[in-house]
Design a protein around this motif. Structure first.
Motif, PDB file in Angstrom:
ATOM      1  N   VAL A  82      54.770  14.450  32.569  1.00 44.76           N
ATOM      2  CA  VAL A  82      53.468  14.532  33.233  1.00 44.76           C
ATOM      3  C   VAL A  82      53.185  13.258  34.019  1.00 44.76           C
ATOM      4  CG1 VAL A  82      50.980  14.663  32.887  1.00 44.76           C
ATOM      5  CG2 VAL A  82      52.497  16.162  31.575  1.00 44.76           C
ATOM      6  N   GLN A  83      52.789  13.452  35.276  1.00 40.20           N
ATOM      7  CA  GLN A  83      52.358  12.336  36.106  1.00 40.20           C
ATOM      8  C   GLN A  83      51.008  12.667  36.719  1.00 40.20           C
ATOM      9  OE1 GLN A  83      55.102  10.923  39.055  1.00 40.20           O
ATOM     10  NE2 GLN A  83      56.850  10.959  37.684  1.00 40.20           N
ATOM     11  N   ALA A  84      50.248  11.621  36.972  1.00 44.11           N
ATOM     12  CA  ALA A  84      48.985  11.809  37.687  1.00 44.11           C
ATOM     13  C   ALA A  84      49.277  12.026  39.163  1.00 44.11           C
ATOM     14  CB  ALA A  84      48.097  10.588  37.500  1.00 44.11           C
ATOM     15  N   PHE A  85      48.398  12.778  39.818  1.00 49.42           N
ATOM     16  CA  PHE A  85      48.502  12.875  41.263  1.00 49.42           C
ATOM     17  C   PHE A  85      48.195  11.499  41.858  1.00 49.42           C
ATOM     18  CE2 PHE A  85      47.630  17.394  40.302  1.00 49.42           C
ATOM     19  CZ  PHE A  85      48.720  17.954  40.958  1.00 49.42           C
ATOM     20  N   PRO A  86      48.792  11.172  42.998  1.00 52.56           N
ATOM     21  CA  PRO A  86      48.576   9.843  43.593  1.00 52.56           C
ATOM     22  C   PRO A  86      47.098   9.509  43.757  1.00 52.56           C
ATOM     23  CG  PRO A  86      50.338  10.995  44.749  1.00 52.56           C
ATOM     24  CD  PRO A  86      49.737  11.982  43.785  1.00 52.56           C
ATOM     25  N   HIS A  87      46.740   8.329  43.270  1.00 51.79           N
ATOM     26  CA  HIS A  87      45.391   7.769  43.413  1.00 51.79           C
ATOM     27  C   HIS A  87      44.311   8.562  42.672  1.00 51.79           C
ATOM     28  CE1 HIS A  87      46.870   4.803  46.240  1.00 51.79           C
ATOM     29  NE2 HIS A  87      47.440   5.779  46.938  1.00 51.79           N
ATOM     30  N   ALA A  88      44.721   9.346  41.676  1.00 48.75           N
ATOM     31  CA  ALA A  88      43.727  10.084  40.892  1.00 48.75           C
ATOM     32  C   ALA A  88      42.771   9.124  40.187  1.00 48.75           C
ATOM     33  CB  ALA A  88      44.420  10.983  39.873  1.00 48.75           C
ATOM     34  N   ALA A  89      43.318   8.096  39.563  1.00 42.79           N
ATOM     35  CA  ALA A  89      42.469   7.123  38.873  1.00 42.79           C
ATOM     36  C   ALA A  89      41.586   6.368  39.857  1.00 42.79           C
ATOM     37  CB  ALA A  89      43.333   6.145  38.078  1.00 42.79           C
ATOM     38  N   ASP A  90      42.133   6.067  41.034  1.00 41.98           N
ATOM     39  CA  ASP A  90      41.345   5.362  42.048  1.00 41.98           C
ATOM     40  C   ASP A  90      40.157   6.211  42.499  1.00 41.98           C
ATOM     41  OD1 ASP A  90      43.099   3.198  42.014  1.00 41.98           O
ATOM     42  OD2 ASP A  90      44.373   4.076  43.571  1.00 41.98           O
TER      43      ASP A  90
ATOM     44  N   THR B 162      38.499  28.967  48.827  1.00 42.65           N
ATOM     45  CA  THR B 162      37.350  29.164  49.707  1.00 42.65           C
ATOM     46  C   THR B 162      36.676  30.504  49.428  1.00 42.65           C
ATOM     47  OG1 THR B 162      38.346  27.794  51.441  1.00 42.65           O
ATOM     48  CG2 THR B 162      36.588  29.304  52.101  1.00 42.65           C
ATOM     49  N   ASN B 163      37.488  31.544  49.270  1.00 46.25           N
ATOM     50  CA  ASN B 163      36.933  32.875  48.978  1.00 46.25           C
ATOM     51  C   ASN B 163      36.213  32.901  47.641  1.00 46.25           C
ATOM     52  OD1 ASN B 163      37.911  33.916  51.371  1.00 46.25           O
ATOM     53  ND2 ASN B 163      39.782  34.730  50.471  1.00 46.25           N
ATOM     54  N   ALA B 164      36.647  32.043  46.698  1.00 47.24           N
ATOM     55  CA  ALA B 164      35.985  31.973  45.396  1.00 47.24           C
ATOM     56  C   ALA B 164      34.648  31.255  45.483  1.00 47.24           C
ATOM     57  CB  ALA B 164      36.885  31.269  44.388  1.00 47.24           C
ATOM     58  N   GLY B 165      34.437  30.517  46.590  1.00 47.40           N
ATOM     59  CA  GLY B 165      33.157  29.852  46.777  1.00 47.40           C
ATOM     60  C   GLY B 165      33.206  28.339  46.849  1.00 47.40           C
ATOM     61  N   ALA B 166      34.400  27.751  46.958  1.00 51.50           N
ATOM     62  CA  ALA B 166      34.500  26.298  47.050  1.00 51.50           C
ATOM     63  C   ALA B 166      33.755  25.788  48.273  1.00 51.50           C
ATOM     64  CB  ALA B 166      35.960  25.866  47.111  1.00 51.50           C
ATOM     65  N   ALA B 167      33.002  24.716  48.104  1.00 51.98           N
ATOM     66  CA  ALA B 167      32.221  24.146  49.206  1.00 51.98           C
ATOM     67  C   ALA B 167      33.109  23.385  50.174  1.00 51.98           C
ATOM     68  CB  ALA B 167      31.140  23.222  48.655  1.00 51.98           C
ATOM     69  N   GLU B 168      34.110  22.709  49.643  1.00 55.39           N
ATOM     70  CA  GLU B 168      35.094  21.984  50.444  1.00 55.39           C
ATOM     71  C   GLU B 168      36.439  22.108  49.754  1.00 55.39           C
ATOM     72  OE1 GLU B 168      32.252  18.395  52.259  1.00 55.39           O
ATOM     73  OE2 GLU B 168      33.712  17.943  50.676  1.00 55.39           O
ATOM     74  N   VAL B 169      37.518  22.022  50.530  1.00 50.54           N
ATOM     75  CA  VAL B 169      38.866  22.087  49.967  1.00 50.54           C
ATOM     76  C   VAL B 169      39.704  20.959  50.552  1.00 50.54           C
ATOM     77  CG1 VAL B 169      40.943  23.467  49.639  1.00 50.54           C
ATOM     78  CG2 VAL B 169      38.715  24.599  49.711  1.00 50.54           C
ATOM     79  N   TYR B 170      40.375  20.225  49.672  1.00 51.92           N
ATOM     80  CA  TYR B 170      41.277  19.156  50.070  1.00 51.92           C
ATOM     81  C   TYR B 170      42.642  19.414  49.436  1.00 51.92           C
ATOM     82  CZ  TYR B 170      36.962  16.801  51.416  1.00 51.92           C
ATOM     83  OH  TYR B 170      35.756  16.487  51.986  1.00 51.92           O
ATOM     84  N   ALA B 171      43.640  18.698  49.914  1.00 50.45           N
ATOM     85  CA  ALA B 171      44.993  18.920  49.409  1.00 50.45           C
ATOM     86  C   ALA B 171      45.193  18.298  48.033  1.00 50.45           C
ATOM     87  CB  ALA B 171      46.020  18.368  50.396  1.00 50.45           C
ATOM     88  N   VAL B 172      44.730  17.058  47.876  1.00 51.35           N
ATOM     89  CA  VAL B 172      45.047  16.295  46.668  1.00 51.35           C
ATOM     90  C   VAL B 172      44.016  15.187  46.510  1.00 51.35           C
ATOM     91  CG1 VAL B 172      46.571  14.628  47.826  1.00 51.35           C
ATOM     92  CG2 VAL B 172      47.038  15.276  45.435  1.00 51.35           C
ATOM     93  N   ALA B 173      43.995  14.573  45.338  1.00 48.00           N
ATOM     94  CA  ALA B 173      43.003  13.532  45.054  1.00 48.00           C
ATOM     95  C   ALA B 173      43.009  12.417  46.087  1.00 48.00           C
ATOM     96  CB  ALA B 173      43.247  12.962  43.656  1.00 48.00           C
ATOM     97  N   SER B 174      44.186  12.022  46.549  1.00 51.26           N
ATOM     98  CA  SER B 174      44.270  10.913  47.501  1.00 51.26           C
ATOM     99  C   SER B 174      43.589  11.253  48.822  1.00 51.26           C
ATOM    100  CB  SER B 174      45.737  10.532  47.748  1.00 51.26           C
ATOM    101  OG  SER B 174      46.478  11.643  48.205  1.00 51.26           O
ATOM    102  N   GLU B 175      43.644  12.530  49.232  1.00 54.39           N
ATOM    103  CA  GLU B 175      42.965  12.925  50.471  1.00 54.39           C
ATOM    104  C   GLU B 175      41.458  12.886  50.282  1.00 54.39           C
ATOM    105  OE1 GLU B 175      42.592  16.598  53.695  1.00 54.39           O
ATOM    106  OE2 GLU B 175      43.761  16.875  51.852  1.00 54.39           O
ATOM    107  N   LEU B 176      40.983  13.359  49.144  1.00 60.01           N
ATOM    108  CA  LEU B 176      39.547  13.297  48.870  1.00 60.01           C
ATOM    109  C   LEU B 176      39.083  11.848  48.812  1.00 60.01           C
ATOM    110  CD1 LEU B 176      36.831  14.518  48.172  1.00 60.01           C
ATOM    111  CD2 LEU B 176      37.614  14.812  45.806  1.00 60.01           C
TER     112      LEU B 176
END
Length: 228
Positions: A83-91, A195-209
């Motif tokens: 198991v690894q964290a996604f890049p910059h998840a902790a940040d 998006t169809n489920a109702g997400a307000a915004e969608v990003y690829a991964v934690a680092s993009e957010l």
């Protein structure tokens, strides 16, 4: 005021902060096949990730079976070293905290899982304002209870709280709890489905957010609404 509510963000863990979804799929497939369920596909399992174990088994097979859930735990145990964290998840968690948001984790996992999940993410308890696990609720996602309990425990204002998750179950649970959800596709669910489920915004991964945090929905949470 002692009863003042605060802005906050509720993070899912599996598939959102930790790159675990496909490891769970393999563990579930092995558990299901070990108990005679050879007709369940990996695609079906992947689509069910995010539901609590007992409900996931019933969702996939039509009947609850604790033995399958236990087998999944046994098969998943050796995968923890992978198991690894996604890049910059902790940040991302730290940045939310520094922006004035209360940071809460809400996971369908067990409380004991936090002993390895938090180090895997790379955060200490002092970064978090609350943690809610499956043991704190009676109904799992997509029911809203885990979101509701997390908000109440951390003193969050539903008008200024956003969930961050990676599955349609996260989005549905947030919506039913009366809060918006920012979704990530890194867990393997498509942008269209989220998006169809109702997400307000969608990003690829934690680092993009994290990179676009100042222009994301999360940036508006520290500003009081006109109704306050």
């Amino acid at each position: 005021m002692a009863d003042e509510l605060h802005p906050g963000v509720i993070f899912d863990v599996d598939g959102t902060l930790l790159d675990t979804n496909y490891l769970h799929v393999v563990a579930w497939i092995r558990a299901l096949r070990a108990h005679g369920h050879h007709d369940v596909t990996m695609q079906a399992v992947h689509g069910a990730i995010g539901i609590a174990s007992g409900d996931l088994v019933e969702h996939l097979t039509g009947a609850a079976d604790e033995a399958i859930s236990q087998a999944h735990s046994d098969f998943y145990q050796p995968f923890r070293d992978d198991v690894q964290a996604f890049p910059h998840a902790a940040d991302l968690l730290r940045a939310c905290r520094e922006a004035g948001l209360r940071v809460v984790i809400a996971t369908s996992g067990d409380k004991d899982d936090l002993d390895w999940m938090l180090p895997a993410i790379g955060v200490d308890q002092d970064v978090l304002d609350g943690v809610t696990t499956s043991g704190d609720v009676e109904t799992a996602k997509p029911a809203p209870e885990i979101m509701q309990v997390a908000m109440e425990a951390a003193g969050l204002d539903p008008k200024r709280t956003v969930a961050v998750g990676d599955t349609v179950w996260d989005v549905q649970a947030a919506t039913r709890a009366g809060i918006r959800c920012v979704a990530l596709t890194c867990g393997g669910i498509s942008e269209a489905a989220l998006t169809n489920a109702g997400a307000a915004e969608v990003y690829a991964v934690a680092s993009e957010l994290l990179r676009t945090l100042d222009t994301s929905l999360l940036s508006s949470l520290t500003r009081r609404t006109q109704d306050d």
